[in-house]
Design a protein around this motif. Structure first.
Motif, short mmCIF file in Angstrom:
data_model
loop_
_atom_site.label_atom_id
_atom_site.label_comp_id
_atom_site.label_asym_id
_atom_site.label_seq_id
_atom_site.Cartn_x
_atom_site.Cartn_y
_atom_site.Cartn_z
N SER A 15 -29.84 25.40 -9.11
CA SER A 15 -29.72 26.84 -8.87
C SER A 15 -30.52 27.49 -9.99
O SER A 15 -30.07 27.53 -11.13
CB SER A 15 -28.25 27.26 -8.91
OG SER A 15 -28.17 28.66 -8.87
N GLU A 19 -28.47 23.15 -13.19
CA GLU A 19 -27.96 22.13 -12.27
C GLU A 19 -26.46 22.37 -12.20
O GLU A 19 -25.72 22.05 -13.13
CB GLU A 19 -28.20 20.73 -12.85
CG GLU A 19 -29.64 20.28 -12.86
CD GLU A 19 -29.99 19.51 -11.60
OE1 GLU A 19 -29.06 19.01 -10.93
OE2 GLU A 19 -31.19 19.41 -11.27
N VAL A 20 -26.00 22.91 -11.10
CA VAL A 20 -24.59 23.29 -10.99
C VAL A 20 -23.79 22.10 -10.46
O VAL A 20 -24.12 21.53 -9.42
CB VAL A 20 -24.42 24.51 -10.05
CG1 VAL A 20 -22.95 24.82 -9.84
CG2 VAL A 20 -25.16 25.72 -10.62
N PRO A 21 -22.72 21.71 -11.17
CA PRO A 21 -21.96 20.53 -10.75
C PRO A 21 -21.24 20.73 -9.42
O PRO A 21 -20.92 21.85 -9.04
CB PRO A 21 -20.93 20.35 -11.86
CG PRO A 21 -21.35 21.22 -12.97
CD PRO A 21 -22.19 22.31 -12.40
N ASP A 23 -17.86 19.38 -7.14
CA ASP A 23 -16.55 18.77 -7.29
C ASP A 23 -16.23 17.97 -6.03
O ASP A 23 -16.05 18.53 -4.95
CB ASP A 23 -15.52 19.89 -7.48
CG ASP A 23 -14.08 19.40 -7.51
OD1 ASP A 23 -13.82 18.22 -7.21
OD2 ASP A 23 -13.20 20.22 -7.85
N TRP A 46 -16.41 22.20 -3.45
CA TRP A 46 -16.79 23.32 -4.30
C TRP A 46 -18.07 22.98 -5.04
O TRP A 46 -18.15 22.00 -5.76
CB TRP A 46 -15.69 23.63 -5.32
CG TRP A 46 -14.54 24.39 -4.76
CD1 TRP A 46 -13.35 23.87 -4.32
CD2 TRP A 46 -14.44 25.81 -4.57
NE1 TRP A 46 -12.53 24.87 -3.88
CE2 TRP A 46 -13.17 26.07 -4.03
CE3 TRP A 46 -15.31 26.88 -4.82
CZ2 TRP A 46 -12.73 27.36 -3.72
CZ3 TRP A 46 -14.87 28.17 -4.52
CH2 TRP A 46 -13.60 28.40 -3.97
N TRP A 47 -19.08 23.82 -4.82
CA TRP A 47 -20.30 23.71 -5.61
C TRP A 47 -20.44 25.03 -6.36
O TRP A 47 -20.75 26.06 -5.75
CB TRP A 47 -21.51 23.45 -4.70
CG TRP A 47 -22.79 23.38 -5.48
CD1 TRP A 47 -22.99 22.74 -6.67
CD2 TRP A 47 -24.04 23.99 -5.15
NE1 TRP A 47 -24.27 22.91 -7.11
CE2 TRP A 47 -24.94 23.67 -6.20
CE3 TRP A 47 -24.49 24.77 -4.09
CZ2 TRP A 47 -26.26 24.11 -6.21
CZ3 TRP A 47 -25.81 25.21 -4.09
CH2 TRP A 47 -26.68 24.87 -5.14
N GLY A 48 -20.11 25.00 -7.65
CA GLY A 48 -20.05 26.26 -8.40
C GLY A 48 -18.94 27.12 -7.83
O GLY A 48 -17.85 26.62 -7.54
N ASN A 49 -19.23 28.40 -7.64
CA ASN A 49 -18.16 29.30 -7.20
C ASN A 49 -18.12 29.51 -5.69
O ASN A 49 -17.53 30.46 -5.19
CB ASN A 49 -18.25 30.64 -7.95
CG ASN A 49 -19.63 31.27 -7.80
OD1 ASN A 49 -20.40 30.87 -6.92
ND2 ASN A 49 -19.94 32.25 -8.63
N ARG A 50 -18.79 28.63 -4.93
CA ARG A 50 -18.74 28.75 -3.48
C ARG A 50 -18.47 27.38 -2.89
O ARG A 50 -18.83 26.35 -3.47
CB ARG A 50 -20.06 29.28 -2.92
CG ARG A 50 -20.37 30.74 -3.30
CD ARG A 50 -21.87 30.93 -3.30
NE ARG A 50 -22.37 32.28 -3.42
CZ ARG A 50 -22.67 32.89 -4.58
NH1 ARG A 50 -22.41 32.30 -5.73
NH2 ARG A 50 -23.21 34.10 -4.58
N GLU A 52 -19.15 24.56 0.06
CA GLU A 52 -20.23 24.17 0.97
C GLU A 52 -19.77 22.97 1.79
O GLU A 52 -18.90 22.22 1.37
CB GLU A 52 -21.47 23.74 0.16
CG GLU A 52 -22.00 24.79 -0.80
CD GLU A 52 -22.65 25.97 -0.10
OE1 GLU A 52 -22.88 25.91 1.14
OE2 GLU A 52 -22.93 26.97 -0.79
N ARG B 80 -24.25 31.29 -9.05
CA ARG B 80 -23.31 30.29 -8.56
C ARG B 80 -22.43 29.75 -9.67
O ARG B 80 -21.34 29.24 -9.44
CB ARG B 80 -24.10 29.13 -7.92
CG ARG B 80 -23.29 28.25 -7.04
CD ARG B 80 -24.17 27.30 -6.27
NE ARG B 80 -24.58 27.86 -4.99
CZ ARG B 80 -23.87 27.74 -3.87
NH1 ARG B 80 -22.71 27.15 -3.88
NH2 ARG B 80 -24.32 28.23 -2.74
N SER B 313 -14.23 29.41 -11.10
CA SER B 313 -15.12 29.23 -9.95
C SER B 313 -14.35 28.92 -8.67
O SER B 313 -14.78 29.28 -7.59
CB SER B 313 -16.15 28.12 -10.24
OG SER B 313 -15.51 26.90 -10.51
N GLY B 333 -26.60 22.41 -19.12
CA GLY B 333 -27.52 23.05 -18.18
C GLY B 333 -26.86 23.47 -16.87
O GLY B 333 -27.48 23.53 -15.83
N GLU B 334 -25.55 23.78 -16.94
CA GLU B 334 -24.80 24.05 -15.71
C GLU B 334 -24.86 25.49 -15.24
O GLU B 334 -24.74 25.77 -14.07
CB GLU B 334 -23.31 23.74 -15.93
CG GLU B 334 -22.97 22.28 -15.94
CD GLU B 334 -21.47 22.08 -16.08
OE1 GLU B 334 -20.69 23.01 -15.81
OE2 GLU B 334 -21.08 20.96 -16.45
#
Lengths: 263, 434, 565
Positions: A15, A19-21, A23, A46-50, A52, B80, B313, B333-334
């Motif tokens: 993003s 690199e957004v973790p 879960d 959950w990928w970040g705050n949304r 998918e 995000r 989140s 880097g998140e």
């Protein structure tokens, strides 16, 4: 036997410059054994705050059938360092991660088996109650410890780390067994109440505040705690160990931990 | 000319509240009396960020508050894994608005505690905190221990107002009725004033605390002749001092929170205090830095259940410093956007974290330009809390106070800026929802 | 504001003598009214088959302030036990025994409660308490400042200067925007400043007074004004085996003092912790019968229960020495926070285990008291939240008080010590809905003096705070009772529907109630000289920065308390 493979899509976690973790706690044998292929692909993660569909992030392939979680093998492939909570709370079946994994792998697991063919980031096996966790590489800090504020960590199960382990492993451990083939960083077995830790390499300040359980260090101890009492020399598997009791910092009545250091 | 008395100082966690401020006819502060040198310069103020601005083609372009706030809201609504960081040199009203913003956008919210006394909080969560307000120390303490803290440098009025040099009901003679002990890795200025200085090898504090605990619990026989550079006889005499005291306080600072076993040093320092309490009244307190670093922790705890480093989140608060701290998500880097308020991570964060911060969209809210401004994409100047804006703050001992507005300002207050960003974000989300 | 009509419910409104009658309730502009202007335009709630009561009133629950927040901070593990993501109009919730402020408001509202008294506000940190109260949605609230271990109080009691004491108390209640006088381990908390404690008739170290002197003097000071509430007392020796004798002597301390209003002269709180017999934990037993006997025979005392909810919780009190004792018992986390010149606080997590004989007997005591005290108007349901258990356990207690069968079932599950160290097994009494309505709202409102200010009843002019429980007034199944009281079918707060079918649907801000005792100016000027000296010599904040400012009570409800005639 059913096999479900989740292969992380290239760049799927990008993003902008980050690199957004993701879960993946919903992707355990327990939760997926009865699901059809389409349902698996549209499982929400959950990928970040949304949230998918899993399919947006992983290529998913499913083969075979299972009548229970114990007949399911889940495989994670690709670059998994930002994939968190693999095998979270799993109770049966098998998970294999082909590469180094993100935080909380095998946390709160109760049964089944996880193999990480790489290293595991912090909090692997945290608050683990049962099952087997094999880490082929290194483990990060707080391996088999507990989450903030808890006073009971790992209570059961078996963990093997083939490389080195980070700081404060097995904090508040109450049961189960951990083997670290390499070195353990600062404060292994901190506040330990029960169970067993074998460190084949070196350890720094192991056993602080121990009230029970056993720590065996086959390598050197760096910064031995000044509040342990030497008791005797014992022989285990033909090797001589110095046996200490502690931690007297918590008072004599409670100091029921055993620390064995190879002479 | 107007004279304001009993003004509160918005510098360190001492929050001295007996400052006198004189304001001239032109509405400018002309004189500050009773503050330490740092506090005085803080209240007097210096070069400000003059206008809101947005970065375009690498250069900051001045704009209106409306435009900057709108742009900030767009960045945050789009992100995000946004990070909202700072919150310690502003008032609790701002922090409350910040928490609401974090809930709204599913952000990570964190304050400067995560790079100063965060470890102390983790330790408290392990073992608790036997402590008190500073007045208890003023009136009762006969042994004052500064451990890994250097008040002469970092909290200049601390000894005079609250501890070693102050006079109280059971300590009418001031320092004559007290003993001061300094434990540190080097002989600091504070150490030179102490009745007893104990020099510990760097990283050795954890071992020393455990040795003292064993001694205070009657097990000196197990302790070796030397522990982390300290001779056993010195440990025994310190333990003896403690046993014969009426009231001891240990003030600890970054020298203990950020070396060796870090938060476990503090847990062990607290355990040492518990062992001392078997013999006498024993208390311990972190020397908090920013004047309202504690206030953010208080607000976050009552609103979200946890004090800092909170990841919202997934709609509920997930608290896991080491994973959810500002430095953690930057080094890893998140995070993909950041709002920085009243803080300067570019100067205080590790290089890896700053590099990532420079790569993502950054919104900065601050009265002053600082190195973070160099790469901020939106800058929003704000009023100085405690001088140009009022609000709640929490002293290092959790005493709540209200800092005042002394002079008018053309700058918007932090709380209003955050509330307006929140409104804009809600408007964007409503539109998306349509 | 639109009108609201609650039809066909079976109403229990004890203050107005309504005892399970089918009747309609009319609401306009946030108040109960005689009749509606426009019955067709009004919103109608059909409460057929439901029990309707005034909004619940909690006389004693630690929900806000420095100590509560220190408890939250101490226990992130408790936070995780109550996690709920944001949803609808609700913000995220955390915590089981130490919920965040949002959860506190929502969970009370779901139980049909609309007023809560925070019973321990350290004056120096009053601003903190008020900040949290403001952030606690929906419910109305108030807070009792601790005024019993203050150096000024001790000095005036020692000098027998009761006039000055009354002026000081008035100043303190106003400065803190408090509701009345809270007493916690008088003298003992001051002694704890040097790690000591003291008993009811022992001299307080360094002060030539006894705790009994302090209680008596503060009761007199309270009655110099038309205070809505009496002194609110957590006495000496809380939680110690054999303490019931101290408790009985504490009751006697204020006997003979006449109240300035139609009410008790002393409310003794979480009395369960003060009913212990025996000489140690080994021969520990319930003395609830002795305490109940005294309360039955005397009119000057009211109590709240402090009844135990078995399981894990967080204990927290200004009684620092007591928390230290508890920490030494458990070896668990321990936070202590003494407040200069005033009071203290201790916090220790605690597990009330059904396998432990002492905990099991403790569990019976709260129930015994509620059943042995004949007049329910002297009793308020409480768990001393979170000390004996979290407030969301109230429905469990209600179901047990209403069902002997339920009690017998639980007694079989806990430690058998309950059969010979407590009288609970021999008590057949079952409370009915009317009595439950008394101990969960009406008596609390009267004891706090809130019935004169629109709380705890459904008479015309009262606040339109109404709880509608989805249960028949003839229902006797304990499980059904518990479910109904945990999630009200409707809760109405000041005329607004805030809960519908057990879900929060609106989150208005509640009000803060506080009292302004009116002291003569000359006396106040006199006492200010002493207060100024006190601040200069001993406090670490300036006097001018001490009183709570207007901004901390954005929705105030002020009760004037003139000098009593």
């Amino acid at each position: 036997m059913r096999q479900i493979v989740f292969k992380l899509r290239d760049g799927a976690l990008r993003s902008g410059a980050a690199e957004v973790p993701v879960d993946v706690s919903p992707l355990t044998p327990d939760k997926l054994f009865g699901e059809g292929e389409d349902e698996i692909k549209s499982t929400k993660v959950w990928w970040g705050n949304r949230q998918e569909n899993v399919e947006r992030i992983f290529e998913v392939s499913v083969s075979g059938d299972a009548s229970g979680a114990e007949e399911v093998k889940v495989v994670f492939e690709g670059e998994l360092r930002k994939v968190k909570r693999i095998g979270y709370e799993m109770s049966a079946g098998e998970i294999v991660a082909e590469g180094s994994v993100g935080m909380h792998c095998g946390a709160r697991m109760r049964g089944g088996r996880i193999t990480v063919n790489g290293s595991a980031d912090c909090w692997a096996g945290c608050e683990m109650h049962g099952g087997t966790l094999i880490i082929e590489g290194d483990a990060g800090d707080n391996l088999c410890a507990c989450y903030r504020g808890e006073t009971t960590g790992m209570t059961g199960g078996t963990v093997v780390v083939k490389g080195n382990a980070g700081e404060c492993i097995a904090q508040y451990m109450a049961g189960g067994e951990i083997t670290v083939r390499g070195n353990a960083d600062m404060l292994a077995g901190l506040d330990m109440k029960g169970g067993k830790i074998v460190i084949e390499g070196d350890a720094v300040m192991p056993g602080a505040n121990m009230s029970g359980g056993e720590i065996i260090v086959k390598g050197k101890v760096i910064d031995m705690m000044p509040s342990f009492k030497y008791e005797e020399t014992v022989t285990i598997d033909g090797e001589e160990y110095k046996k200490y009791r502690g931690d007297f910092a918590i008072g004599e009545k409670k100091a029921k931990g055993t620390l064995l250091i190879r002479s | 000319m107007a004279v304001y008395t009993d003004v509160l100082c918005p510098f360190c966690g001492c929050i001295c509240d007996d400052i006198v401020v004189e304001v001239g006819e032109d509405g400018k502060i002309t004189k500050v009396k009773g503050a330490c040198a740092i506090g005085r310069s803080k209240i007097m103020g210096h070069d400000r960020m003059e206008s809101p601005a947005i970065r375009e083609d690498g250069e900051l372009r001045d704009c209106s508050y409306d435009e900057a706030i709108k742009r900030a809201a767009e960045i945050l609504a789009d992100a995000r894994r946004p990070l909202l960081y700072g919150w310690s040199s502003t008032v609790c009203e701002t922090d409350r608005a910040g928490v609401e913003l974090a809930v709204e956008i599913g952000a990570i919210i964190d304050n400067t505690a995560s790079v100063c006394h965060g470890p102390s909080i983790l330790a408290i969560q392990d073992v608790g905190l036997p402590s008190c307000t500073l007045g208890q120390i003023r009136n009762r303490a006969d042994i004052v221990i500064y451990w890994g803290s250097n008040p002469v440098f970092a909290h200049p009025n601390h000894m005079k107002r609250y501890s070693y040099l102050s006079k109280g009901r059971f300590t009418p003679g001031g320092k004559k009725d007290r003993k001061m002990v300094v434990v540190d890795v080097r002989e600091t200025k504070s150490a030179k004033l102490a009745d007893l200085f104990v020099k510990v090898r760097p990283g050795g504090d954890f071992l020393v605390f455990s040795a003292l605990r064993a001694i205070l619990r009657g097990h000196e026989d197990v302790v070796p002749d030397e522990v982390a550079g300290v001779e056993k006889k010195d440990l025994l005499s310190l333990a003896e001092m403690i046993k014969n005291a009426n009231f001891i306080i240990t003030f600890f600072g970054m020298g203990v929170t950020h070396s060796g076993a870090r938060h476990n040093n503090i847990a062990n320092a607290i355990e040492f205090t518990r062992a001392a309490h078997l013999h006498t009244k024993a208390t311990i307190m972190p020397m908090r830095g920013h004047y309202n670093v504690n206030g953010f922790n208080q607000v976050c705890t009552w609103l979200l259940g946890y004090p800092f480093s909170i990841d919202l989140s997934q709609g509920y608060p997930w608290y896991n410093p080491g994973e959810t701290g500002a430095v953690d998500v930057l080094v890893h880097g998140e995070c993909d956007a950041a709002l920085i308020i009243s803080s300067d991570p570019a100067s205080h964060f590790p290089a890896d974290a700053v590099r990532h911060l420079a790569r993502i969209p950054v919104i900065q809210i601050d009265p002053y330009p600082n190195p973070t401004t160099e790469f901020a994409d939106v800058v929003i100047p704000s009023a100085i809390c405690g001088v140009e804006a009022e609000g709640s703050v929490y002293r290092m001992d959790s005493v709540p106070l209200r800092v005042r507005k002394i002079v008018d300002s053309k700058f918007m207050a932090d709380e209003e800026i955050i509330r307006r960003i929140l409104e804009e974000v809600r408007a964007i989300k409503e539109k998306e929802g349509e | 504001m639109a009108e609201l009509l609650i039809k066909n419910g079976v109403v229990f409104d004890p203050i107005n003598g309504v005892k399970g009658e089918k009747m309609d309730i009319c609401i306009r502009d946030g108040k109960i009214v005689e009749s509606l202007h426009d019955e067709h335009g009004a919103r109608v709630i059909d409460a057929s088959g439901c029990v309707v009561m005034p909004g619940g009133v909690d006389a004693h629950a630690h929900i806000a302030g420095g100590k509560v927040n220190a408890g939250r901070l101490l226990r992130p593990e408790d936070g995780r036990r109550g996690l709920e993501p944001k949803r609808g109009v609700c913000k995220p919730c955390t915590g089981y025994s130490v919920p965040n402020t949002w959860a506190t408001g929502y969970r009370y509202a779901k139980m049909g409660y609309t007023f809560v008294m925070e019973p321990a506000m350290p004056p120096l940190t009053a601003r903190h308490t008020h900040e949290e109260l403001v952030d606690t949605p929906i419910i109305d609230k108030a807070a009792l400042p601790l005024i019993d271990n203050n150096w000024m109080t001790l000095q005036y009691v020692r000098d027998e200067n009761y006039e000055m004491l009354s002026a000081y108390v008035a100043w303190m209640i106003r400065a803190t925007r408090g509701y009345g006088i809270k007493i916690v381990n008088p003298g003992g908390t001051e002694a704890w400043g040097f790690a000591k404690n003291c008993g009811l008739d022992d001299p307080v170290p360094h002060w030539d007074v006894t705790p009994a002197d302090i209680i008596r003097a503060l009761a007199h000071a309270n009655e110099r004004y038309e205070m809505p509430h009496s002194i609110h007392v957590h006495g000496n020796m809380l939680g110690h085996p054999g303490n019931y004798e101290t408790t009985l002597r504490t009751f006697d301390v204020v006997k003979g003092i006449s109240a300035s209003m139609q009410r008790q002269t002393m409310h003794t709180t979480h009395i369960q912790f003060f009913c212990y017999g025996g000489t140690s934990w080994k021969d520990f037993e319930s003395k609830a019968d002795e305490i109940a006997k005294y309360v039955n025979e005397n009119e000057h005392i009211t109590i709240d229960l402090g009844s135990i909810i078995l399981g894990d919780t967080t204990t927290m009190t200004a009684d620092g020495p007591m928390e230290y004792t508890l920490y030494r018992l458990t070896g668990r986390k321990w936070t202590n926070h003494d407040v200069e010149l005033e009071t203290g606080a201790g916090i220790v997590p605690f597990l009330y285990s059904s396998r432990n004989p002492v905990h099991s007997v403790q569990w019976t005591i709260g129930l015994e008291l509620a059943l042995l005290i004949k007049n329910p108007w002297k009793v308020v349901l409480s768990t001393d939240h979170p000390n004996a258990g979290p407030f969301i356990g109230y429905p469990i207690l209600i179901s047990m008080l209403m069902s002997k069968k339920r009690r017998d079932e639980v007694m079989k599950e806990v430690h058998p010590a309950v059969f010979d160290r407590s009288s609970l097994a021999s008590i057949d009494r079952e409370l009915d809905f009317h009595e439950i309505a008394i101990i969960t709202r009406a008596s609390a409102a009267k004891i706090l003096g809130l019935h004169n200010h629109g709380k705890g009843h459904l008479g015309v002019g009262a606040d339109a705070d109404v709880a509608i429980y989805g249960i028949s007034h003839e229902e006797s199944d304990a499980g059904a009772v518990q479910r109904a009281f945990l999630n009200a079918k409707y809760t109405i707060k000041c005329g607004e529907i805030v809960v519908k079918d057990g879900e929060i649907v609106a989150t208005p801000e509640g009000r803060t109630f506080y009292v302004e005792p009116e002291c003569e100016e000359s006396l106040m000027n006199e006492v200010m000289k002493d207060i100024e000296r006190l601040f200069k010599e001993y406090y670490t904040v300036s006097l001018s920065n001490y009183p709570v400012q207007d901004v901390y009570t954005p929705h105030p409800y002020v009760i004037k308390a003139p000098m009593s005639g």
